[in-house]
Design a protein around this motif. Sequence first.
Motif, PDB file in Angstrom:
ATOM      1  N   MET A   1      -5.153  -5.608  14.593  1.00 48.27           N
ATOM      2  CA  MET A   1      -5.058  -5.587  13.117  1.00 48.27           C
ATOM      3  C   MET A   1      -3.617  -5.899  12.689  1.00 48.27           C
ATOM      4  N   LYS A   2      -3.449  -6.753  11.650  1.00 49.99           N
ATOM      5  CA  LYS A   2      -2.108  -7.081  11.188  1.00 49.99           C
ATOM      6  C   LYS A   2      -1.466  -5.878  10.490  1.00 49.99           C
ATOM      7  N   LYS A   3      -0.140  -5.798  10.625  1.00 52.56           N
ATOM      8  CA  LYS A   3       0.567  -4.662  10.018  1.00 52.56           C
ATOM      9  C   LYS A   3       1.142  -5.074   8.658  1.00 52.56           C
ATOM     10  N   PHE A   4       1.120  -4.145   7.713  1.00 52.81           N
ATOM     11  CA  PHE A   4       1.755  -4.357   6.413  1.00 52.81           C
ATOM     12  C   PHE A   4       3.014  -3.500   6.335  1.00 52.81           C
ATOM     13  N   LEU A   5       4.086  -4.091   5.803  1.00 48.85           N
ATOM     14  CA  LEU A   5       5.250  -3.296   5.403  1.00 48.85           C
ATOM     15  C   LEU A   5       5.396  -3.477   3.901  1.00 48.85           C
ATOM     16  N   ASN A   6       5.281  -2.389   3.174  1.00 50.62           N
ATOM     17  CA  ASN A   6       5.486  -2.471   1.726  1.00 50.62           C
ATOM     18  C   ASN A   6       6.872  -1.916   1.414  1.00 50.62           C
ATOM     19  N   PHE A   7       7.757  -2.787   0.954  1.00 50.06           N
ATOM     20  CA  PHE A   7       9.117  -2.369   0.608  1.00 50.06           C
ATOM     21  C   PHE A   7       9.114  -2.188  -0.903  1.00 50.06           C
ATOM     22  N   GLY A   8       8.942  -0.958  -1.380  1.00 44.74           N
ATOM     23  CA  GLY A   8       8.728  -0.848  -2.820  1.00 44.74           C
ATOM     24  C   GLY A   8       9.049   0.506  -3.429  1.00 44.74           C
ATOM     25  N   SER A   9       8.883   0.551  -4.732  1.00 41.35           N
ATOM     26  CA  SER A   9       9.289   1.700  -5.536  1.00 41.35           C
ATOM     27  C   SER A   9       8.388   2.910  -5.354  1.00 41.35           C
ATOM     28  N   LEU A  10       9.013   4.075  -5.574  1.00 44.10           N
ATOM     29  CA  LEU A  10       8.270   5.340  -5.669  1.00 44.10           C
ATOM     30  C   LEU A  10       8.751   5.983  -6.970  1.00 44.10           C
ATOM     31  N   LEU A  42       4.531   2.471  -4.416  1.00 47.72           N
ATOM     32  CA  LEU A  42       3.690   3.581  -3.923  1.00 47.72           C
ATOM     33  C   LEU A  42       2.210   3.289  -4.196  1.00 47.72           C
ATOM     34  N   ASN A  43       1.897   2.827  -5.406  1.00 48.59           N
ATOM     35  CA  ASN A  43       0.483   2.557  -5.752  1.00 48.59           C
ATOM     36  C   ASN A  43      -0.109   1.512  -4.799  1.00 48.59           C
ATOM     37  N   GLN A  44       0.654   0.458  -4.537  1.00 52.16           N
ATOM     38  CA  GLN A  44       0.114  -0.620  -3.692  1.00 52.16           C
ATOM     39  C   GLN A  44      -0.037  -0.165  -2.239  1.00 52.16           C
ATOM     40  N   SER A  45       0.883   0.680  -1.772  1.00 49.05           N
ATOM     41  CA  SER A  45       0.741   1.216  -0.409  1.00 49.05           C
ATOM     42  C   SER A  45      -0.523   2.063  -0.305  1.00 49.05           C
ATOM     43  N   ILE A  46      -0.761   2.881  -1.319  1.00 53.76           N
ATOM     44  CA  ILE A  46      -1.951   3.744  -1.281  1.00 53.76           C
ATOM     45  C   ILE A  46      -3.223   2.887  -1.353  1.00 53.76           C
ATOM     46  N   ALA A  47      -3.196   1.845  -2.179  1.00 49.07           N
ATOM     47  CA  ALA A  47      -4.377   0.958  -2.260  1.00 49.07           C
ATOM     48  C   ALA A  47      -4.614   0.280  -0.911  1.00 49.07           C
ATOM     49  N   LEU A  48      -3.543  -0.176  -0.258  1.00 51.08           N
ATOM     50  CA  LEU A  48      -3.692  -0.807   1.062  1.00 51.08           C
ATOM     51  C   LEU A  48      -4.299   0.191   2.053  1.00 51.08           C
ATOM     52  N   ALA A  49      -3.738   1.410   2.077  1.00 48.69           N
ATOM     53  CA  ALA A  49      -4.222   2.409   3.042  1.00 48.69           C
ATOM     54  C   ALA A  49      -5.678   2.790   2.745  1.00 48.69           C
ATOM     55  N   ARG A  50      -6.005   3.001   1.468  1.00 52.14           N
ATOM     56  CA  ARG A  50      -7.388   3.423   1.141  1.00 52.14           C
ATOM     57  C   ARG A  50      -8.388   2.307   1.428  1.00 52.14           C
ATOM     58  N   SER A  51      -7.901   1.062   1.429  1.00 56.49           N
ATOM     59  CA  SER A  51      -8.808  -0.055   1.726  1.00 56.49           C
ATOM     60  C   SER A  51      -9.015  -0.199   3.236  1.00 56.49           C
ATOM     61  N   GLU A  54      -3.424  -0.966   7.797  1.00 59.52           N
ATOM     62  CA  GLU A  54      -2.364  -0.149   8.382  1.00 59.52           C
ATOM     63  C   GLU A  54      -1.058  -0.526   7.690  1.00 59.52           C
ATOM     64  N   VAL A  55      -0.459   0.438   7.004  1.00 56.71           N
ATOM     65  CA  VAL A  55       0.683   0.113   6.142  1.00 56.71           C
ATOM     66  C   VAL A  55       1.847   1.096   6.334  1.00 56.71           C
ATOM     67  N   TRP A  56       3.031   0.511   6.393  1.00 54.17           N
ATOM     68  CA  TRP A  56       4.277   1.284   6.442  1.00 54.17           C
ATOM     69  C   TRP A  56       4.951   1.128   5.077  1.00 54.17           C
ATOM     70  N   HIS A  57       5.600   2.175   4.596  1.00 52.10           N
ATOM     71  CA  HIS A  57       6.297   2.069   3.314  1.00 52.10           C
ATOM     72  C   HIS A  57       7.797   2.228   3.539  1.00 52.10           C
ATOM     73  N   ALA A  58       8.578   1.304   2.953  1.00 52.64           N
ATOM     74  CA  ALA A  58      10.039   1.423   2.948  1.00 52.64           C
ATOM     75  C   ALA A  58      10.482   1.584   1.497  1.00 52.64           C
ATOM     76  N   GLY A  59      11.391   2.487   1.247  1.00 53.56           N
ATOM     77  CA  GLY A  59      11.873   2.719  -0.113  1.00 53.56           C
ATOM     78  C   GLY A  59      12.805   3.910  -0.110  1.00 53.56           C
ATOM     79  N   ARG A  60      13.143   4.394  -1.295  1.00 54.64           N
ATOM     80  CA  ARG A  60      14.155   5.453  -1.377  1.00 54.64           C
ATOM     81  C   ARG A  60      13.799   6.473  -2.457  1.00 54.64           C
ATOM     82  N   VAL A  61      13.971   7.743  -2.131  1.00 53.14           N
ATOM     83  CA  VAL A  61      13.759   8.796  -3.139  1.00 53.14           C
ATOM     84  C   VAL A  61      14.932   9.768  -3.152  1.00 53.14           C
ATOM     85  N   GLY A  62      15.024  10.527  -4.243  1.00 50.53           N
ATOM     86  CA  GLY A  62      15.967  11.632  -4.328  1.00 50.53           C
ATOM     87  C   GLY A  62      15.237  12.929  -4.002  1.00 50.53           C
ATOM     88  N   PRO A  63      15.929  14.068  -4.117  1.00 51.81           N
ATOM     89  CA  PRO A  63      15.304  15.356  -3.784  1.00 51.81           C
ATOM     90  C   PRO A  63      14.051  15.631  -4.624  1.00 51.81           C
TER      91      PRO A  63
END
Length: 302
Positions: A1-10, A42-51, A54-63
């Motif tokens: 299965m191909k891997k997805f990397l979603n580099f995106g906002s949260l 975040l929304n697109q990563s969740i849509a990919l996973a629920r579909s 296999e998805v990895w998410h890259a991004g940044r959050v604060g506390p």
Amino acid sequence: MKKFLNFGSLNIDNVYSVDHFVQAGETLAPFSFEMFPGGKGLNQSIALARSGAEVWHAGRVGPDGEWLVKLLAESGVHAEEIDRTGKRSGHAVIQVNPQGQNCILLDGGANMQIPESYIETSLAPFGRGDCLVLQNEVNSLPEIIRRAAQRGMDIALNPSPITDELYAMDFSAVTWLILNDLEGEALTGEQQPQEMARALLARYPHMRIVLTMGSAGVLYRDAQESHTHGIFHVPVVDTTGAGDTFTGYFLSAVVGQRPVAEALRIASAASAIAVSHKGAAVSIPTSEEVKRFLSTCEENRG
Ligand code: RIB
């Protein structure tokens, strides 16, 4: 299965249900206020996973964004490598009117402070044939695209929201461009969806263009194929995140070798389910719900 990397906002979505969008000089009390997880990434990563992808998410959050990372992990997204900062996470102020339409005020926060060193670290485990998914809610988009293209990754871009930076960007390395008609008009100056697609293909002949047109459905164009799909009619509660649901489900299907026409149908069904619930990420259906929805449509058709 191909891997997805979603580099995106949260984002933290502060959602206000209102009688009408607040006007200049007006103070308006909402019917209700709720806080939801969101961000196009975040929304697109969740849509990919629920579909089922296999998805990895890259991004940044604060506390204040730890709960967003937890939600991604609970939704089946690989969220181990999400970066942390002491600053605030991204947040959105969203008004939703009784017709389910929204207007969004977005503060990028940590999403717009991604360090260059993190880009290479995030891309390192991915290579030829893997798919990078991007939206326009993180900084350094051209650099992320350049480095991913060097690795031979396929790149899917949802150029949303439209900003000045996008007008100057070169999309040559982008395979999948998934945009709505307002974004299409902004990028091409054309007003008719077929003309928007034609203008984009003239500039980028290899591109696969998916143009969503609200209640008019969706148009797909590449150098060989052209398809359209109408919307599924459902009661509309909140359209926030419907485009993200579409994007995740569509990419999962086509990258998983489904024919484009089938991918459009699946993604349209998923976004129809999403608009019939409040919130962005929380309204994204599972693949089982999408299958059920589609089989009910078939039965109703006789
Ligand atoms: O596409 C919907 C998203 O746009 C919301 O979740 C909000 O966070 C903004 O990024």
